[in-house]
Design a protein around this motif. Structure first.
Motif, short mmCIF file in Angstrom:
data_model
loop_
_atom_site.label_atom_id
_atom_site.label_comp_id
_atom_site.label_asym_id
_atom_site.label_seq_id
_atom_site.Cartn_x
_atom_site.Cartn_y
_atom_site.Cartn_z
N MET A 76 -11.22 12.33 -3.87
CA MET A 76 -12.27 11.95 -3.05
C MET A 76 -13.25 10.65 -3.20
N PRO A 77 -13.91 10.70 -4.71
CA PRO A 77 -14.63 9.50 -4.86
C PRO A 77 -13.79 8.28 -5.07
N LEU A 83 -8.89 13.34 4.45
CA LEU A 83 -9.90 11.92 4.16
C LEU A 83 -10.26 11.34 5.26
N TRP A 84 -9.65 11.35 6.51
CA TRP A 84 -10.05 10.30 7.72
C TRP A 84 -11.54 10.88 7.94
N PHE A 117 1.59 13.22 2.84
CA PHE A 117 0.90 12.06 3.58
C PHE A 117 0.16 12.55 4.60
N THR A 118 0.69 13.14 5.59
CA THR A 118 -0.13 13.68 6.82
C THR A 118 -1.16 14.52 6.62
N ARG A 119 -1.33 15.38 5.50
CA ARG A 119 -2.32 16.27 5.59
C ARG A 119 -3.53 15.47 4.64
N MET A 122 -17.12 19.46 2.68
CA MET A 122 -15.84 19.75 2.21
C MET A 122 -15.89 20.88 1.17
N ASN A 123 -15.31 21.81 1.36
CA ASN A 123 -15.39 22.95 0.14
C ASN A 123 -14.61 22.95 -0.87
N VAL A 124 -14.71 23.78 -1.76
CA VAL A 124 -14.11 23.58 -3.07
C VAL A 124 -12.55 23.54 -2.86
N ARG A 125 -12.15 24.67 -1.89
CA ARG A 125 -10.76 24.88 -1.71
C ARG A 125 -10.02 23.40 -1.15
#
Length: 177
Positions: free
Chosen positions: A74-75, A31-32, A24-26, A1-4
């Motif tokens: 993310m964490p 995350l999936w 929600f969708t994005r 996963m890049n910084v953007r």
């Protein structure tokens, strides 16, 4: 996963935390993949990983309002997924279910110890990921016995504070010390 993408995820989680359900969708799309990879690496079984991943996504979206917008998303999400993997593994152990389709390298008398070690390592990495860059630098320098940017009493005090914050973060995430 890049910084953007990381920035996009943090912004979308902040919007979701504020109640914007359009995000929600994005958030799910971002995350999936990482959650599936984490669950598969911890559980070594595709069916169990899919179950744990789905439950983790459900809890992440259910608890979106609890998300701290000042922290990276993310964490936080991976910590929840790790927790779901542990919960599923404990549930399976209690039922004494066998994983006949598990990856062979995981089988054997030390499989449980290996799983617990991976589980603990993942939990520690998730907690470490929530600390500041300075705290991580001090703890990593201490662990690897490397020279930090400071030394002496300053380093000892920073290490003490960083360890205290790590304990609090771990306790907050997992309810354990």
């Amino acid at each position: 996963m890049n910084v953007r993408t990381v920035s996009e995820l943090d912004a979308l989680m902040a919007r979701l935390a504020e109640g914007d359900r359009v995000a929600f969708t994005r958030v799910f799309e971002l995350l999936w993949g990482p959650i599936q990879k984490l669950c598969l690496s911890l559980l070594r079984n595709e069916a169990d990983a899919a179950d744990a991943g789905q439950e983790a996504m459900h809890k992440i979206l259910e608890r979106a309002s609890d998300f701290d917008k000042t922290r990276p998303a993310m964490p936080w999400a991976l910590a929840i997924a790790g927790w779901e993997c542990r919960t599923l593994a404990r549930r399976r152990e209690r039922r004494r279910e066998s994983h006949t389709d598990a990856i062979p390298s995981c089988a054997g008398p030390h499989a449980e110890e290996e799983f617990l070690q991976r589980d603990l390592t993942t939990a520690a990495m998730a907690a470490l990921g929530e600390l500041s860059e300075l705290d991580r630098e001090v703890l990593i320098a201490t662990f690897w016995d490397e020279a930090a940017s400071v030394s002496g009493a300053t380093l000892r005090k920073r290490r003490e504070r960083a360890l205290d914050r790590l304990r609090k973060t771990f306790r907050r995430l997992y309810g354990l010390d």
